[in-house]
Design a protein around this motif. Sequence first.
Motif, PDB file in Angstrom:
ATOM      1  N   TRP A 450      17.482 -19.117  38.115  1.00 20.75           N
ATOM      2  CA  TRP A 450      16.737 -20.205  37.478  1.00 20.75           C
ATOM      3  C   TRP A 450      17.415 -21.546  37.743  1.00 20.75           C
ATOM      4  O   TRP A 450      16.762 -22.530  38.105  1.00 20.75           O
ATOM      5  CB  TRP A 450      16.654 -19.921  35.976  1.00 20.75           C
ATOM      6  CG  TRP A 450      15.954 -20.947  35.141  1.00 20.75           C
ATOM      7  CD1 TRP A 450      14.735 -21.512  35.374  1.00 20.75           C
ATOM      8  CD2 TRP A 450      16.426 -21.514  33.913  1.00 20.75           C
ATOM      9  NE1 TRP A 450      14.414 -22.397  34.366  1.00 20.75           N
ATOM     10  CE2 TRP A 450      15.430 -22.406  33.460  1.00 20.75           C
ATOM     11  CE3 TRP A 450      17.575 -21.336  33.155  1.00 20.75           C
ATOM     12  CZ2 TRP A 450      15.572 -23.133  32.273  1.00 20.75           C
ATOM     13  CZ3 TRP A 450      17.717 -22.040  31.969  1.00 20.75           C
ATOM     14  CH2 TRP A 450      16.728 -22.932  31.543  1.00 20.75           C
ATOM     15  N   GLU A 453      16.898 -22.586  41.251  1.00 16.77           N
ATOM     16  CA  GLU A 453      15.497 -23.022  41.395  1.00 16.77           C
ATOM     17  C   GLU A 453      15.333 -24.461  40.909  1.00 16.77           C
ATOM     18  O   GLU A 453      14.636 -25.275  41.531  1.00 16.77           O
ATOM     19  CB  GLU A 453      14.611 -22.067  40.588  1.00 16.77           C
ATOM     20  CG  GLU A 453      13.135 -22.344  40.628  1.00 16.77           C
ATOM     21  CD  GLU A 453      12.370 -21.404  39.694  1.00 16.77           C
ATOM     22  OE1 GLU A 453      11.612 -21.904  38.838  1.00 16.77           O
ATOM     23  OE2 GLU A 453      12.550 -20.185  39.801  1.00 16.77           O
ATOM     24  N   ILE A 454      15.976 -24.796  39.775  1.00 20.16           N
ATOM     25  CA  ILE A 454      15.911 -26.166  39.237  1.00 20.16           C
ATOM     26  C   ILE A 454      16.555 -27.147  40.215  1.00 20.16           C
ATOM     27  O   ILE A 454      16.020 -28.234  40.470  1.00 20.16           O
ATOM     28  CB  ILE A 454      16.589 -26.241  37.851  1.00 20.16           C
ATOM     29  CG1 ILE A 454      15.786 -25.437  36.822  1.00 20.16           C
ATOM     30  CG2 ILE A 454      16.717 -27.687  37.382  1.00 20.16           C
ATOM     31  CD1 ILE A 454      16.484 -25.269  35.486  1.00 20.16           C
ATOM     32  N   ASN A 456      16.814 -26.850  43.447  1.00 23.27           N
ATOM     33  CA  ASN A 456      15.928 -27.008  44.603  1.00 23.27           C
ATOM     34  C   ASN A 456      14.694 -27.840  44.253  1.00 23.27           C
ATOM     35  O   ASN A 456      14.194 -28.613  45.077  1.00 23.27           O
ATOM     36  CB  ASN A 456      15.493 -25.635  45.120  1.00 23.27           C
ATOM     37  CG  ASN A 456      16.642 -24.859  45.737  1.00 23.27           C
ATOM     38  OD1 ASN A 456      17.609 -25.454  46.211  1.00 23.27           O
ATOM     39  ND2 ASN A 456      16.557 -23.536  45.704  1.00 23.27           N
ATOM     40  N   LYS A 457      14.224 -27.693  43.022  1.00 23.14           N
ATOM     41  CA  LYS A 457      13.006 -28.393  42.597  1.00 23.14           C
ATOM     42  C   LYS A 457      13.242 -29.896  42.470  1.00 23.14           C
ATOM     43  O   LYS A 457      12.406 -30.707  42.881  1.00 23.14           O
ATOM     44  CB  LYS A 457      12.509 -27.819  41.266  1.00 23.14           C
ATOM     45  CG  LYS A 457      11.267 -28.480  40.705  1.00 23.14           C
ATOM     46  CD  LYS A 457      10.834 -27.794  39.418  1.00 23.14           C
ATOM     47  CE  LYS A 457       9.606 -28.459  38.796  1.00 23.14           C
ATOM     48  NZ  LYS A 457       9.176 -27.773  37.549  1.00 23.14           N
ATOM     49  N   TYR A 458      14.360 -30.269  41.876  1.00 22.00           N
ATOM     50  CA  TYR A 458      14.606 -31.684  41.570  1.00 22.00           C
ATOM     51  C   TYR A 458      15.495 -32.385  42.595  1.00 22.00           C
ATOM     52  O   TYR A 458      15.558 -33.613  42.608  1.00 22.00           O
ATOM     53  CB  TYR A 458      15.229 -31.813  40.169  1.00 22.00           C
ATOM     54  CG  TYR A 458      14.272 -31.481  39.061  1.00 22.00           C
ATOM     55  CD1 TYR A 458      13.433 -32.444  38.514  1.00 22.00           C
ATOM     56  CD2 TYR A 458      14.184 -30.184  38.571  1.00 22.00           C
ATOM     57  CE1 TYR A 458      12.552 -32.134  37.492  1.00 22.00           C
ATOM     58  CE2 TYR A 458      13.301 -29.851  37.542  1.00 22.00           C
ATOM     59  CZ  TYR A 458      12.487 -30.833  37.019  1.00 22.00           C
ATOM     60  OH  TYR A 458      11.610 -30.512  36.015  1.00 22.00           O
ATOM     61  N   GLU A 473      12.022 -27.325  31.559  1.00 18.09           N
ATOM     62  CA  GLU A 473      11.967 -26.077  32.306  1.00 18.09           C
ATOM     63  C   GLU A 473      11.915 -24.862  31.378  1.00 18.09           C
ATOM     64  O   GLU A 473      11.291 -23.847  31.700  1.00 18.09           O
ATOM     65  CB  GLU A 473      13.149 -25.981  33.265  1.00 18.09           C
ATOM     66  CG  GLU A 473      13.087 -26.989  34.416  1.00 18.09           C
ATOM     67  CD  GLU A 473      11.827 -26.834  35.253  1.00 18.09           C
ATOM     68  OE1 GLU A 473      11.467 -25.698  35.599  1.00 18.09           O
ATOM     69  OE2 GLU A 473      11.185 -27.869  35.551  1.00 18.09           O
TER      70      GLU A 473
END
Length: 507
Positions: A450, A453-454, A456-458, A473
């Motif tokens: 998780w 993922e955060i 990579n997302k931001y 999130e």
Amino acid sequence: MTINQLIQQLIDEGNRLRMIKQEDEIYIRNRILSLLKLDTFSIEEKTEPFSTLNGSKVDEDLIIVELVESIVEYATREKLIDDYFDEKEIFSAKLIDCFLSRPSEVNEKFWQDYRQSPKKATDEFYHFSKLSNYIQMKRIKRNIFFQVPTEYGALDITINLSKPEKDPRQIALERSVPKEKEYPRCLLCIENEGYAGRIGHPARSNHRTIRIPMGEETWYFQYSPYVYYNEHCILLSEEHRKMKISRETFERLLRFVEQFPHYFMGSNADLPIVGGSILSHDHYQGGRYEFPMASAKSDYNFKLKQFPNISASTVKWPMSVIRLQSQDKDELVEASDFILNRWKEYSDPEIGIMAYSNNTPHNTITPIARRKGRDFEVDLVLRNNRTDEKHPLGIFHPHEDVHHIKKENIGLIEVMGLAVLPARLKDEVQEVEKYLRNEPNEIADYHLPWAMEIKNKYGTFHKNEIHKIIQNEIGMKFLKVLSDAGVFKRNEKGQKAFQKFISFLNK
């Protein structure tokens, strides 16, 4: 402060809050002395009103609680009680019970207030339940609460820190206690009213309930000791019997909101996995709070052929909800029961809905009733508790990718848009934040995907933004939890299947 000063301060505070009258003072003092095994009392030099503790100012609403806790500390030091959580809770409840009216008097006042207005009755009883420390306001204030905007409106998130963790000695003691005791039979049974408690069973000396007539039965109204939202109340049956969603359920929910139009009232589903934590005792939950689901708009309006006077719609919500509105309470009962019975027998293998496995039922409903002006409104949330090899905890249950945030059953409160998340997240999320700030951390392995993922997302983000990003999130994970629990998914295939079920209702 000496013990005599603490006792007098407690009595003075009871007088100030009108929990007792001046004529009761000597009687109550002697009851407290008896609990403390003291046979003398002297009124010492008056102290200033109890407003600080260890140099910190005490919330005025919590002065009684702080004084009681100080007296409990004295009792523990003097070896009057053992230094176990349950022992201290039992002693604390007995102290506060010295100041409380009997159930008959509490009920008499409630219905006197009700004659002025239903709201006055619940306001006064809620205030009483907080003063009596049955509602654990000091602990509840530890909870973390925030909201997260989504396409379905803002979702409510709470990390539940109110229930204290028991130390290993207490846990070991509970395990050593024989389990054959069946009084009270469960945590909800009416026999808890005034029950002292024991190791492994909570103290209830300070517990009071209101008798509510429900047709031919009497039901019992109380507040939750750890309220998750404003005026979080419980309505429970006098008889210890299993939860069951039936025609009588809809009758009771609507009868209650007719009597108390400022409250909603709903029920957990009655099957494992999709039900609440206590399925052994028939009960409902309500309160004065606008849940996100209640604010959600209608998605698709339709008519029920057998009930032409009822307004029906699906709701724009991640779970599958049918909303019914009418001024005719009896017709709403009939329509709700009709949909329940149709749903219980409904299967659609293309989307994984099977009504039965052999003779085991899978379909049920989570119902919620409320008033909207002159209209009664019922939300029927369609549930299915089937499992398979891929989802052994439930096909329509939080899936494995969200278990690091929420793994427990999705009951009534979550269904309506309030996530009750485990206390472990408070510390675990701080480690996730450290990870995102590239600081030394002890992030749990199950949070690592998780966190990556955060990242990579931001991409890059300001360190001061991380806390808010994590909250958002978490909200997105809860949205996924609700979507997992929805039987008709919010995609083209799922919504076509929902339309198919509505057509089935009109056959």
